[in-house]
Design an enzyme around this catalytic site. Structure first.
Site, short mmCIF file in Angstrom:
data_model
loop_
_atom_site.label_atom_id
_atom_site.label_comp_id
_atom_site.label_asym_id
_atom_site.label_seq_id
_atom_site.Cartn_x
_atom_site.Cartn_y
_atom_site.Cartn_z
N ASN A 148 0.81 -1.23 0.00
CA ASN A 148 0.00 0.00 0.00
C ASN A 148 0.84 1.28 0.00
OD1 ASN A 148 0.69 -0.66 2.66
ND2 ASN A 148 -1.01 0.52 3.47
N GLU A 245 4.05 -4.44 12.37
CA GLU A 245 3.06 -3.37 12.15
C GLU A 245 1.95 -3.99 11.33
OE1 GLU A 245 5.42 -0.14 10.50
OE2 GLU A 245 6.13 0.38 12.49
N CYS A 279 -3.09 1.67 6.38
CA CYS A 279 -3.42 0.98 7.62
C CYS A 279 -4.07 1.91 8.63
CB CYS A 279 -2.16 0.37 8.20
SG CYS A 279 -0.85 1.59 8.37
N GLU A 443 8.05 1.13 16.05
CA GLU A 443 9.17 1.67 15.30
C GLU A 443 9.01 3.19 15.30
OE1 GLU A 443 10.24 -0.50 11.72
OE2 GLU A 443 9.43 -2.35 12.54
P1 NAD Z 1 0.10 -9.28 3.50
O1 NAD Z 1 0.21 -9.70 4.91
O2 NAD Z 1 -0.75 -10.10 2.59
O3 NAD Z 1 1.53 -9.24 2.80
C1 NAD Z 1 2.59 -8.43 3.31
C2 NAD Z 1 3.91 -9.01 2.86
O4 NAD Z 1 4.11 -10.28 3.47
C3 NAD Z 1 4.02 -9.26 1.35
O5 NAD Z 1 5.33 -8.92 0.93
C4 NAD Z 1 3.77 -10.75 1.24
O6 NAD Z 1 4.32 -11.34 0.10
C5 NAD Z 1 4.46 -11.25 2.49
N1 NAD Z 1 4.01 -12.55 2.97
C6 NAD Z 1 2.83 -13.17 2.78
N2 NAD Z 1 2.81 -14.37 3.41
C7 NAD Z 1 4.01 -14.51 4.03
C8 NAD Z 1 4.57 -15.52 4.85
N3 NAD Z 1 3.90 -16.62 5.17
N4 NAD Z 1 5.82 -15.33 5.33
C9 NAD Z 1 6.52 -14.20 5.04
N5 NAD Z 1 6.02 -13.22 4.25
C10 NAD Z 1 4.78 -13.37 3.76
O7 NAD Z 1 -0.39 -7.78 3.53
P2 NAD Z 1 -0.75 -6.85 2.28
O8 NAD Z 1 -2.07 -7.28 1.73
O9 NAD Z 1 0.43 -6.76 1.39
O10 NAD Z 1 -0.90 -5.41 2.99
C11 NAD Z 1 -2.08 -4.96 3.55
C12 NAD Z 1 -2.08 -5.15 5.06
O11 NAD Z 1 -0.96 -4.48 5.63
C13 NAD Z 1 -3.29 -4.57 5.75
O12 NAD Z 1 -3.74 -5.47 6.74
C14 NAD Z 1 -2.76 -3.31 6.41
O13 NAD Z 1 -3.48 -2.87 7.54
C15 NAD Z 1 -1.39 -3.73 6.77
N6 NAD Z 1 -0.51 -2.55 6.95
C16 NAD Z 1 -0.14 -2.20 8.22
C17 NAD Z 1 0.64 -1.07 8.43
C18 NAD Z 1 1.07 -0.64 9.81
O14 NAD Z 1 1.96 0.20 9.91
N7 NAD Z 1 0.50 -1.19 10.87
C19 NAD Z 1 1.06 -0.32 7.33
C20 NAD Z 1 0.67 -0.70 6.06
C21 NAD Z 1 -0.12 -1.83 5.87
#
Ligand code: NAD
Length: 463
Positions: A148, A245, A279, A443
């Site tokens: 995102n 996060e 997020c 962080e």
């Molecule tokens: P996601 O969890 O699907 O993927 C995030 C990353 O993790 C990707 O690079 C993905 O390939 C990788 N990944 C997936 N499965 C994995 C595994 N088993 N082991 C290691 N890596 C793995 O999330 P997304 O759809 O890319 O992003 C959206 C989510 O991120 C939303 O829930 C949002 O709230 C959250 N987000 C949180 C923050 C924050 O600061 N708290 C900031 C931005 C986004």
């Protein structure tokens, strides 16, 4: 010819492994072929990071800080390329990419260079006893980031991890590999020692291989709560440090004494920025009853005027639309939107609904789209109860002109970040992160430096 996205290992581009497609979400067109890292490529990247670690950790922090500033300078020189690649991958508006995403990338390196270089060491002196603490880097850090805010979130972790003396292996999102690939070029252009930054591409399974690798000493992850939980299990046996996060279901509280113009404008931003794919976006709005009808009508009207932004993928668009359908099925009143928008590209209507129970799936699960539910409340106590009823606790926003109330409510909201009469305003020196299902650790500022290093306390008896 489609651009091919290589891995970046030990200072070199590596065009290895099968390729998978990446799409422009604004058009649905395939724009890149991305090499997918298997276990052998991940292993190569981790080994490269391990080889580079001792020399990098041995540099004085001022020297590493100089490298961070060189990276920031080069990011600024390649500003237009980074903007173009980020827009192609995410479909973000030009203005947002130019004023937020890419400048924050450079700022992340500069800020943490400054914070680290100026950080004092701790020493405690008692008669006959001297104790002091040194901090050493973790070693090799796995950096896993979502789609995102690809460049902003990657650099948010790289700045402090690198300046603290770690080497890294980054796994960007499979949806948005472009700006990370360009960052690999930037590392090579400034002459960063090979192996300090390594980047491998792929789906979740590549991320999984990375976090499970025995050569990885710590994991920093931003993404969904579900993936965070999977990673936690993967690293449990080796008890690796983690910083998470995760997702949110953020509440906005609007009191009757609020400046309504400001509250409406701020709430529109907090719900619809980046198509709701931040997020920190608000998905639950609670409004004090005397101003509820007026606020809801104004919000719905402004929502209908918002320029839609694409969802990141066809799959994510379908997920958001499934919640729109669910809202209808559960008997919601749709104040505006509620449907798909015709393609090309992955667009949905900005949507505001009301009338759903608090414990409905719509009101409890993170949707991550341009949508919110709005409900009335009668007392401050009830507002707090509603806001805090979520399993998540990333951010909360409150709108009031009553100073006492602002502090009273802010201090009782169960969230890592609370905004009063504003939203998404950030000072990089402050802790960032969430409570409950929204994360583990913080962080930002010295908190980042604490995570990316381990203290050793040395105590000496003086005779
Ligand atoms: P996601 O969890 O699907 O993927 C995030 C990353 O993790 C990707 O690079 C993905 O390939 C990788 N990944 C997936 N499965 C994995 C595994 N088993 N082991 C290691 N890596 C793995 O999330 P997304 O759809 O890319 O992003 C959206 C989510 O991120 C939303 O829930 C949002 O709230 C959250 N987000 C949180 C923050 C924050 O600061 N708290 C900031 C931005 C986004």
């Amino acid at each position: 010819m489609l651009e091919r996205v290589p891995h970046f290992i030990e200072g070199e581009q590596v065009f290895e492994g099968p390729t998978f497609p990446a799409y422009d979400p604004a058009t649905g067109a395939e724009i890149r072929r991305v090499h997918e890292a298997d276990a052998a490529v991940v292993d190569r990247a981790v080994r490269a990071a391990r080889r580079a670690a001792p020399a990098w950790a041995a540099l004085p922090v001022a020297e590493r800080a100089r490298w961070m500033r060189r990276l920031a300078d080069r990011i600024e020189e390649r500003f237009d390329d980074l903007v173009a690649v980020e827009i192609a991958d995410t479909g973000k508006p030009l203005e947002q990419t130019r004023t937020l995403d890419i400048p924050r990338g450079a700022a992340n390196f500069r800020s943490f260079a400054e914070i680290a270089a100026q950080r004092p060491a701790e020493a405690f002196h008692l008669p006959g006893v001297l104790s002091y603490t040194i901090r050493r880097p973790l070693g090799v850090v796995a950096v896993i980031v979502p789609w995102n805010l690809p460049f902003l979130l990657m650099t948010w972790k790289l700045g402090p991890a690198l300046v603290a003396g770690n080497t890294v292996v980054v796994k960007p999102s499979e949806n948005t590999p472009g700006s990370a690939a360009l960052f690999g070029e930037i590392c090579a252009e400034v002459g960063l020692p090979p192996g300090v930054v390594n980047i491998v591409h792929g789906y979740g399974r590549t991320g999984q291989l990375l976090v499970e690798h025995r050569g990885v000493d710590g994991v920093t992850f931003t993404g969904s709560t579900r993936t965070g939980s999977t990673i936690m299990k993967s690293v449990a046996d080796r008890v690796k440090p983690i910083s998470f996060e995760l997702g949110g279901k953020n509440a906005g509280l609007v009191f009757a004494d609020a400046d309504l113009d400001r509250a409406v404008a701020g709430s529109v931003r907090s719900v619809f920025t980046n198509g709701g794919q931040v997020c920190l976006c608000t998905e639950r709005l609670y409004v004090e009853r005397p101003v509820f009808e007026e606020f809801a009508a104004r919000l719905a009207q402004r929502a209908a005027e918002v320029t839609p932004q694409p969802m990141i993928s066809a799959q994510h668009r379908e997920k958001v639309l499934s919640y729109y359908r669910l809202a209808r099925k559960e008997g919601a009143k749709v104040l505006t939107g509620g449907d798909a928008l015709p393609g090309p590209g992955y667009f949905v209507e900005p949507t505001v609904v009301t009338g759903l129970p608090e414990d409905s799936r719509f009101n409890t699960e993170e949707i991550f789209g341009p949508v919110c539910h709005i409900a009335p409340f009668d007392t401050e106590e009830e507002a707090l109860e509603l806001a805090n009823s979520s399993e998540y606790g990333l951010a909360a926003t409150l709108w009031t002109t009553n100073l006492d109330r602002a502090h009273r409510v802010a201090q009782r909201l169960e969230a890592g970040l609370v905004w009063v009469n504003t939203w998404y305003l950030r000072d990089l020196r402050t802790p960032f992160g969430g409570v409950k299902l929204s994360g583990i650790g913080r962080e930002g500022g010295t908190q980042s430096l604490d995570f990316y290093s381990e203290p050793t306390t040395i105590t000496m008896e003086l005779t």
